[in-house]
Write a protein that holds these residues in place. Sequence first.
Motif, PDB file in Angstrom:
ATOM      1  N   ARG A  75      46.503 -96.170 -64.375  1.00 55.97           N
ATOM      2  CA  ARG A  75      46.668 -97.530 -64.917  1.00 55.97           C
ATOM      3  C   ARG A  75      47.953 -97.609 -65.730  1.00 55.97           C
ATOM      4  N   TRP A  76      48.156 -96.595 -66.592  1.00 58.35           N
ATOM      5  CA  TRP A  76      49.345 -96.582 -67.446  1.00 58.35           C
ATOM      6  C   TRP A  76      50.624 -96.473 -66.604  1.00 58.35           C
ATOM      7  N   LEU A  77      50.610 -95.600 -65.591  1.00 62.28           N
ATOM      8  CA  LEU A  77      51.800 -95.442 -64.743  1.00 62.28           C
ATOM      9  C   LEU A  77      52.157 -96.756 -64.059  1.00 62.28           C
ATOM     10  N   LYS A  78      51.117 -97.455 -63.606  1.00 61.22           N
ATOM     11  CA  LYS A  78      51.360 -98.729 -62.918  1.00 61.22           C
ATOM     12  C   LYS A  78      51.936 -99.762 -63.897  1.00 61.22           C
ATOM     13  N   GLU A  79      51.336 -99.845 -65.088  1.00 64.18           N
ATOM     14  CA  GLU A  79      51.787-100.836 -66.073  1.00 64.18           C
ATOM     15  C   GLU A  79      53.217-100.580 -66.546  1.00 64.18           C
ATOM     16  N   THR A  80      53.638 -99.330 -66.521  1.00 66.28           N
ATOM     17  CA  THR A  80      54.946 -98.986 -67.095  1.00 66.28           C
ATOM     18  C   THR A  80      55.980 -98.618 -66.033  1.00 66.28           C
ATOM     19  N   SER A  81      55.655 -98.950 -64.761  1.00 70.50           N
ATOM     20  CA  SER A  81      56.544 -98.517 -63.675  1.00 70.50           C
ATOM     21  C   SER A  81      57.758 -99.424 -63.510  1.00 70.50           C
ATOM     22  N   GLY A  82      57.673-100.639 -64.048  1.00 72.60           N
ATOM     23  CA  GLY A  82      58.774-101.579 -63.824  1.00 72.60           C
ATOM     24  C   GLY A  82      58.597-102.355 -62.535  1.00 72.60           C
ATOM     25  N   THR A  83      57.990-101.719 -61.516  1.00 75.65           N
ATOM     26  CA  THR A  83      57.793-102.400 -60.230  1.00 75.65           C
ATOM     27  C   THR A  83      56.331-102.811 -60.049  1.00 75.65           C
ATOM     28  N   GLY A  84      55.432-102.301 -60.916  1.00 72.06           N
ATOM     29  CA  GLY A  84      54.009-102.614 -60.768  1.00 72.06           C
ATOM     30  C   GLY A  84      53.320-101.786 -59.703  1.00 72.06           C
ATOM     31  N   TYR A  85      54.020-100.826 -59.142  1.00 74.73           N
ATOM     32  CA  TYR A  85      53.421 -99.968 -58.122  1.00 74.73           C
ATOM     33  C   TYR A  85      53.603 -98.505 -58.491  1.00 74.73           C
ATOM     34  N   LEU A  86      52.794 -97.698 -57.852  1.00 76.30           N
ATOM     35  CA  LEU A  86      52.897 -96.249 -58.069  1.00 76.30           C
ATOM     36  C   LEU A  86      53.418 -95.592 -56.807  1.00 76.30           C
ATOM     37  N   ARG A  87      54.042 -94.472 -57.010  1.00 76.55           N
ATOM     38  CA  ARG A  87      54.409 -93.642 -55.869  1.00 76.55           C
ATOM     39  C   ARG A  87      54.021 -92.218 -56.205  1.00 76.55           C
ATOM     40  N   PHE A  88      53.393 -91.546 -55.269  1.00 71.00           N
ATOM     41  CA  PHE A  88      53.055 -90.153 -55.522  1.00 71.00           C
ATOM     42  C   PHE A  88      53.818 -89.244 -54.607  1.00 71.00           C
ATOM     43  N   SER A  89      54.123 -88.103 -55.150  1.00 71.65           N
ATOM     44  CA  SER A  89      55.093 -87.257 -54.479  1.00 71.65           C
ATOM     45  C   SER A  89      54.664 -86.800 -53.089  1.00 71.65           C
ATOM     46  N   ASP A  90      53.347 -86.680 -52.828  1.00 73.21           N
ATOM     47  CA  ASP A  90      52.971 -86.208 -51.502  1.00 73.21           C
ATOM     48  C   ASP A  90      53.145 -87.285 -50.432  1.00 73.21           C
TER      49      ASP A  90
END
Length: 300
Positions: free
Chosen positions: A27-42
Amino acid sequence: MPQAICRLCLQHRELKESHIIPAFVFRWLKETSGTGYLRFSDKPNLRAQDGVKEYWLCGCCEQLLAEEAETPFANEVFHPLCSEEKVSVEYGPWMLKFAVSLSWRAAHFLCSRGELTHFDDQQKAALIEALERWRLFLLGQVPHPGKFEQHILPLHGEISDWPGGAPPNLNRWAQRNPEMDIASSPGTCYVYVKLPRFLFFGFIKVDKPKDWMGTKVRVKGGRITPSAYQLPAGVGNYLKYRMIRCSQVQLRISVRQKQRINQTFRDHPDRVANSDAFRALRRDVLAFGKQRVLRADDET
Ligand SMILES: [Zn+2]
């Protein structure tokens, strides 16, 4: 809802879907991503909405871990340090529960994915013993995890250098990237869980625990502060490998995906400029120079 054996209490119950790395992190990563999305390395080309989930725990055990471990860690350590409102915080006995719950879940998950091929028989036996000790500790049936210690290395604040050097994604890796692994070398094997700004290590078999200085999570409580920590050289090299791996996966983002990210940047410039993700990028530029950071990003 599937009915099966809960991995924590070992009772046959209705199981809930739960995260391996806690939901508040995503949730925190999404809120603070700037784009509203997450990306995971795999899967760098998929904008993942959430982390990995499994049906492992019954409702009672899920609630136990949330109340005794995750919620206090999120409120008293994670959010104050990630928002950079504080640089130093106190922790209570819940910190050890949280660290053990991370190691326990991550080890189960990595075992279920067959990621222990590099373990020798001794290490496999130690892992089985560690998992059981951690399970009993989480249920309050033993007072501490014994030799299966938990260690934490905080990575909050600006990082301008790293012992032995680091790739130019150091701050982005430290501030943002979640990941987990089981690492082993002769005399040392541990579960590794990285959250934004924190590294956790759950000892499975570590022959020289005294080489880890200032990192041990205390049973009764302690303090997270930007003080001197020391890890064995082999662990430092392993972390450098994790940073390089993270940067290589980021480089595999396709041209089309880059265009979508750039479009989000153009549509919402203020949101992006004020985001934690952008702060991490800015810190890498300050530490390594614009040329190194941006050249690495353009090498696809
Ligand atoms: Zn249970």
